[in-house]
Motif scaffolding. Structure first.
Motif, PDB file in Angstrom:
ATOM      1  N   PHE A  83      68.173  60.090 -92.732  1.00 13.86           N
ATOM      2  CA  PHE A  83      68.065  59.540 -91.183  1.00 13.86           C
ATOM      3  C   PHE A  83      68.613  58.014 -91.378  1.00 13.86           C
ATOM      4  CE2 PHE A  83      65.745  57.661 -87.700  1.00 13.86           C
ATOM      5  CZ  PHE A  83      66.557  58.287 -86.590  1.00 13.86           C
ATOM      6  N   CYS A  84      68.063  57.210 -92.467  1.00 13.26           N
ATOM      7  CA  CYS A  84      68.282  55.973 -92.444  1.00 13.26           C
ATOM      8  C   CYS A  84      69.912  55.791 -92.689  1.00 13.26           C
ATOM      9  CB  CYS A  84      67.836  55.327 -93.813  1.00 13.26           C
ATOM     10  SG  CYS A  84      65.822  55.076 -93.506  1.00 13.26           S
ATOM     11  N   ARG A  85      70.661  56.772 -93.466  1.00 17.02           N
ATOM     12  CA  ARG A  85      71.839  56.700 -93.496  1.00 17.02           C
ATOM     13  C   ARG A  85      72.716  56.829 -92.516  1.00 17.02           C
ATOM     14  NH1 ARG A  85      74.326  58.001 -98.576  1.00 17.02           N
ATOM     15  NH2 ARG A  85      72.547  58.938 -99.198  1.00 17.02           N
ATOM     16  N   SER A  86      72.411  57.834 -91.654  1.00 19.53           N
ATOM     17  CA  SER A  86      72.889  57.778 -90.202  1.00 19.53           C
ATOM     18  C   SER A  86      72.744  56.550 -89.527  1.00 19.53           C
ATOM     19  CB  SER A  86      72.464  59.143 -89.754  1.00 19.53           C
ATOM     20  OG  SER A  86      72.982  59.379 -88.543  1.00 19.53           O
ATOM     21  N   HIS A  87      71.578  56.329 -89.523  1.00 16.75           N
ATOM     22  CA  HIS A  87      71.338  55.028 -88.724  1.00 16.75           C
ATOM     23  C   HIS A  87      72.329  53.795 -88.872  1.00 16.75           C
ATOM     24  CE1 HIS A  87      69.173  51.868 -86.550  1.00 16.75           C
ATOM     25  NE2 HIS A  87      68.921  51.327 -87.683  1.00 16.75           N
ATOM     26  N   LEU A  88      72.413  53.909 -90.310  1.00 15.17           N
ATOM     27  CA  LEU A  88      73.326  52.532 -90.709  1.00 15.17           C
ATOM     28  C   LEU A  88      74.769  52.645 -90.070  1.00 15.17           C
ATOM     29  CD1 LEU A  88      72.048  52.065 -94.471  1.00 15.17           C
ATOM     30  CD2 LEU A  88      71.660  50.774 -92.486  1.00 15.17           C
ATOM     31  N   GLN A  89      75.199  54.236 -90.076  1.00 20.87           N
ATOM     32  CA  GLN A  89      76.623  54.388 -89.743  1.00 20.87           C
ATOM     33  C   GLN A  89      76.755  53.897 -88.088  1.00 20.87           C
ATOM     34  OE1 GLN A  89      76.746  58.396 -90.751  1.00 20.87           O
ATOM     35  NE2 GLN A  89      77.468  57.787 -92.913  1.00 20.87           N
ATOM     36  N   HIS A  90      75.641  54.334 -87.600  1.00 23.67           N
ATOM     37  CA  HIS A  90      75.636  54.203 -86.065  1.00 23.67           C
ATOM     38  C   HIS A  90      75.736  52.648 -85.881  1.00 23.67           C
ATOM     39  CE1 HIS A  90      74.857  58.096 -85.459  1.00 23.67           C
ATOM     40  NE2 HIS A  90      73.928  58.484 -85.626  1.00 23.67           N
ATOM     41  N   GLU A  91      74.842  51.771 -86.415  1.00 23.96           N
ATOM     42  CA  GLU A  91      74.979  50.341 -86.264  1.00 23.96           C
ATOM     43  C   GLU A  91      76.286  49.880 -86.464  1.00 23.96           C
ATOM     44  OE1 GLU A  91      70.505  48.882 -86.278  1.00 23.96           O
ATOM     45  OE2 GLU A  91      71.482  48.544 -88.113  1.00 23.96           O
ATOM     46  N   ASN A  92      76.922  50.390 -87.872  1.00 26.30           N
ATOM     47  CA  ASN A  92      78.108  49.757 -88.301  1.00 26.30           C
ATOM     48  C   ASN A  92      79.246  49.991 -86.976  1.00 26.30           C
ATOM     49  OD1 ASN A  92      76.787  48.828 -90.464  1.00 26.30           O
ATOM     50  ND2 ASN A  92      77.588  50.394 -91.742  1.00 26.30           N
TER      51      ASN A  92
ATOM     52  N   SER B 267      77.300  59.828 -79.307  1.00 27.50           N
ATOM     53  CA  SER B 267      78.063  60.063 -80.538  1.00 27.50           C
ATOM     54  C   SER B 267      76.904  60.990 -81.682  1.00 27.50           C
ATOM     55  CB  SER B 267      78.461  59.034 -81.284  1.00 27.50           C
ATOM     56  OG  SER B 267      77.386  58.172 -81.911  1.00 27.50           O
ATOM     57  N   ILE B 268      75.660  61.002 -81.143  1.00 28.92           N
ATOM     58  CA  ILE B 268      74.725  61.650 -81.961  1.00 28.92           C
ATOM     59  C   ILE B 268      74.511  63.191 -81.787  1.00 28.92           C
ATOM     60  CG2 ILE B 268      72.163  61.521 -82.529  1.00 28.92           C
ATOM     61  CD1 ILE B 268      72.135  58.647 -81.628  1.00 28.92           C
ATOM     62  N   PRO B 269      74.572  63.672 -82.788  1.00 32.15           N
ATOM     63  CA  PRO B 269      74.497  65.252 -82.410  1.00 32.15           C
ATOM     64  C   PRO B 269      73.262  65.731 -81.891  1.00 32.15           C
ATOM     65  CG  PRO B 269      75.395  64.949 -84.699  1.00 32.15           C
ATOM     66  CD  PRO B 269      74.773  63.569 -84.253  1.00 32.15           C
ATOM     67  N   PRO B 270      73.113  66.784 -81.108  1.00 32.74           N
ATOM     68  CA  PRO B 270      71.763  67.450 -80.466  1.00 32.74           C
ATOM     69  C   PRO B 270      70.503  67.299 -81.559  1.00 32.74           C
ATOM     70  CG  PRO B 270      73.721  68.374 -79.739  1.00 32.74           C
ATOM     71  CD  PRO B 270      74.386  67.828 -80.725  1.00 32.74           C
ATOM     72  N   HIS B 271      70.733  67.838 -82.588  1.00 34.49           N
ATOM     73  CA  HIS B 271      69.490  68.088 -83.623  1.00 34.49           C
ATOM     74  C   HIS B 271      69.110  66.858 -83.911  1.00 34.49           C
ATOM     75  CE1 HIS B 271      72.765  67.681 -86.564  1.00 34.49           C
ATOM     76  NE2 HIS B 271      71.883  67.307 -87.356  1.00 34.49           N
ATOM     77  N   GLU B 272      69.930  65.784 -84.107  1.00 35.15           N
ATOM     78  CA  GLU B 272      69.522  64.367 -84.728  1.00 35.15           C
ATOM     79  C   GLU B 272      69.063  63.575 -83.403  1.00 35.15           C
ATOM     80  OE1 GLU B 272      71.469  60.223 -86.280  1.00 35.15           O
ATOM     81  OE2 GLU B 272      72.684  62.267 -86.523  1.00 35.15           O
TER      82      GLU B 272
END
Length: 244
Positions: free
Chosen positions: A64-73, A172-177
């Motif tokens: 989840f942290c990895r995904s969060h970084l991608q969203h912020e970037n 951009s976030i998938p429903p499960h996330e």
């Protein structure tokens, strides 16, 4: 990162609240990080099922942290660089360091799950300490984003523009996330924030998605918190399920 101190003062002195893209998701991250760290600290390494469950929860946090970084970037840093070139540089560098740390922690977590029984106690303690340091740095990191980055954003974007950026990120976030985000964000918001987020979902999301969000949130709210939320959203009285 060069931040104008006048902009920083504007963050502290703002008479009216501005759109804060960091506030909710950072509450979710702080709660999730604390939950996983506490679970790791109390884990019984001699219980194979508990070991498997807790290590999986740690890996879930890291992903989840990895995904969060991608969203912020992709969304927040791109917006900052468009109108204040270089403003996201320091945090972007820390994001790269966090990706490396996430990979190392994931490898350490997997190794703990697979190690011999006699090495588990020492491995669990080492992972607990490493995760503690990662979380400590993230707490400081998030504070910089909530202050310095907001100063940049608020000086250069209107609230309407910030809402557009935030909506694009959310889309951009998938429903499960997204359901995972709702589970960790909403219960740890204050009542006004909670009502605002779910009220927006109630107004704009399909009814089944809104009902699913309520079902995810309900078990993690006290009866008093649920009553306040229900009153704010004008939910029908009775059990916490809403017909979609």
């Amino acid at each position: 990162m060069n931040i104008d101190q006048r902009e920083m003062r504007q963050v502290a002195e703002a008479a009216a609240p501005r759109i804060d893209m960091y506030a909710g998701i950072h509450k979710a991250l702080r709660a999730l990080m604390a939950d996983r760290l506490l679970a790791l600290g109390r884990m019984d390494v001699d219980d194979a099922l508990e070991l498997a469950q807790v290590t999986q929860r740690v890996l879930e946090l890291l992903e989840f942290c990895r995904s969060h970084l991608q969203h912020e970037n992709e969304f927040v840093h791109t917006a900052m660089e468009a109108r204040a070139p270089g403003a996201s540089g320091q945090i972007a560098h820390e994001h790269a360091e966090h990706v490396e740390a996430i990979t190392a922690l994931a490898n350490q977590t997997t190794a703990l799950l697979q190690c011999d029984a006699e090495a588990r106690a020492a491995g669990a303690l080492a992972l607990y300490r490493a995760l503690s340091l990662f979380i400590a740095h993230n707490f400081e990191h998030m504070h910089v984003e909530e202050t310095a980055h907001n100063a940049v954003l608020w000086a250069r974007y209107t609230d309407a523009e910030l809402i557009e950026i935030h909506n694009a990120l959310v889309a951009s976030i998938p429903p499960h996330e997204m359901m995972f985000v709702v589970r960790w964000m909403v219960p740890f918001m204050n009542p006004a924030e909670r009502a605002a987020m779910l009220g927006d979902m109630q107004a704009h999301a399909p009814a089944p998605a809104f009902a699913a969000a309520l079902d995810v949130v309900r078990p993690h709210l006290s009866e008093r918190e649920w009553a306040k939320l229900g009153a704010s959203l004008q939910l029908p009285a009775g059990p916490g399920k809403v017909q979609g």
